[in-house]
Scaffold this motif. Sequence first.
Motif, PDB file in Angstrom:
ATOM      1  N   PRO A 113      -3.011  -0.318   6.588  1.00  0.00           N
ATOM      2  CA  PRO A 113      -3.665   0.673   5.734  1.00  0.00           C
ATOM      3  C   PRO A 113      -4.796   1.381   6.467  1.00  0.00           C
ATOM      4  O   PRO A 113      -5.675   0.735   7.023  1.00  0.00           O
ATOM      5  N   GLU A 114      -4.748   2.691   6.479  1.00  0.00           N
ATOM      6  CA  GLU A 114      -5.777   3.489   7.141  1.00  0.00           C
ATOM      7  C   GLU A 114      -6.076   4.694   6.270  1.00  0.00           C
ATOM      8  O   GLU A 114      -5.165   5.260   5.662  1.00  0.00           O
ATOM      9  N   GLY A 115      -7.339   5.086   6.185  1.00  0.00           N
ATOM     10  CA  GLY A 115      -7.659   6.187   5.301  1.00  0.00           C
ATOM     11  C   GLY A 115      -8.941   6.904   5.649  1.00  0.00           C
ATOM     12  O   GLY A 115      -9.484   6.742   6.745  1.00  0.00           O
ATOM     13  N   ARG A 159      -9.074   7.552   0.404  1.00  0.00           N
ATOM     14  CA  ARG A 159      -7.671   7.953   0.317  1.00  0.00           C
ATOM     15  C   ARG A 159      -6.901   7.313   1.478  1.00  0.00           C
ATOM     16  O   ARG A 159      -7.302   7.444   2.634  1.00  0.00           O
ATOM     17  N   VAL A 160      -5.804   6.646   1.169  1.00  0.00           N
ATOM     18  CA  VAL A 160      -5.003   5.966   2.185  1.00  0.00           C
ATOM     19  C   VAL A 160      -3.968   6.928   2.761  1.00  0.00           C
ATOM     20  O   VAL A 160      -3.271   7.627   2.023  1.00  0.00           O
ATOM     21  N   HIS A 161      -3.899   6.971   4.095  1.00  0.00           N
ATOM     22  CA  HIS A 161      -2.898   7.777   4.792  1.00  0.00           C
ATOM     23  C   HIS A 161      -1.738   6.885   5.225  1.00  0.00           C
ATOM     24  O   HIS A 161      -1.964   5.769   5.705  1.00  0.00           O
ATOM     25  N   ASP A 162      -0.542   7.343   5.036  1.00  0.00           N
ATOM     26  CA  ASP A 162       0.605   6.608   5.562  1.00  0.00           C
ATOM     27  C   ASP A 162       0.616   6.776   7.073  1.00  0.00           C
ATOM     28  O   ASP A 162       0.355   7.858   7.600  1.00  0.00           O
ATOM     29  N   GLY A 192      -1.593  10.739  -0.467  1.00  0.00           N
ATOM     30  CA  GLY A 192      -1.945   9.335  -0.359  1.00  0.00           C
ATOM     31  C   GLY A 192      -2.648   8.823  -1.594  1.00  0.00           C
ATOM     32  O   GLY A 192      -3.281   9.570  -2.334  1.00  0.00           O
ATOM     33  N   THR A 246       2.349   4.914  -3.231  1.00  0.00           N
ATOM     34  CA  THR A 246       2.259   6.242  -2.638  1.00  0.00           C
ATOM     35  C   THR A 246       3.616   6.916  -2.591  1.00  0.00           C
ATOM     36  O   THR A 246       4.580   6.330  -2.122  1.00  0.00           O
ATOM     37  N   LEU A 260       0.804  -1.211   0.000  1.00  0.00           N
ATOM     38  CA  LEU A 260       0.000   0.000   0.000  1.00  0.00           C
ATOM     39  C   LEU A 260       0.843   1.269   0.000  1.00  0.00           C
ATOM     40  O   LEU A 260       0.507   2.249  -0.644  1.00  0.00           O
ATOM     41  N   ILE A 262      -8.899  -1.579   3.992  1.00  0.00           N
ATOM     42  CA  ILE A 262      -8.437  -0.275   4.484  1.00  0.00           C
ATOM     43  C   ILE A 262      -9.319   0.159   5.648  1.00  0.00           C
ATOM     44  O   ILE A 262     -10.533   0.295   5.500  1.00  0.00           O
TER      45      ILE A 262
END
Length: 206
Positions: A102-104, A93-96, A48, A42, A37, A74
């Motif tokens: 994976p979190e978004g 949208r995935v946040h680092d 993201g 990214t 991910l 996610i």
Amino acid sequence: QEQIVRALHRLETQDKITIKERGKIFLVQSGDVSEELFGHHTKAGSKGKEYEGIVDITKTGAGYVMVDGLSKDIYVPGKFIKRALKGDAVRVRVHDNKKGRPEGEILQILKRSQESFVGSIEVFDKFAFFKPDERSLRTDFFIPLERLAGAKDKDRAIARVTDWNDKGKNPVAEIAEVLDPNARDNDRDMKLILIQAGFHTEFPHA
């Protein structure tokens, strides 16, 4: 139990686990999800990567977006769910993050899985509100008095949403059907199942 079976089936189709016989489940070793991910998808410092998938809402209000091709769902905290409901097609949208998972946040609702709901009506002098039974939907619907279709205060009814406002206002709906309090439990339960599955309970004459 049904949720567990669905989850196991999804993991098996994603080649994450192998079910050799009942009660014996084995993990299939694969690449690191965080690398999948956050590695080549990214760029560092970017907002993201964005994906499209189906969201599942938990009882706590948080959710998970299932994306084809990704080996892990996610996670979306409750504050980033927006007005998404279970089964909706969404853009996320995935946040680092430092947790390696994976979190978004949900950016847009692409398609609603459900537009009609069962609930109760509260009628006031100049407007009415509809309180849906759906627990994952934490808002009431605003109903203009001319859209009550004869419903009265405290009636049980089916409401159809006509405007999903994403600006923090209550969704606008109309009453599609007032439920008969004397109807058989089986009939009411069948309508509830159809509505929760995204089916309509009535159709135009044509």
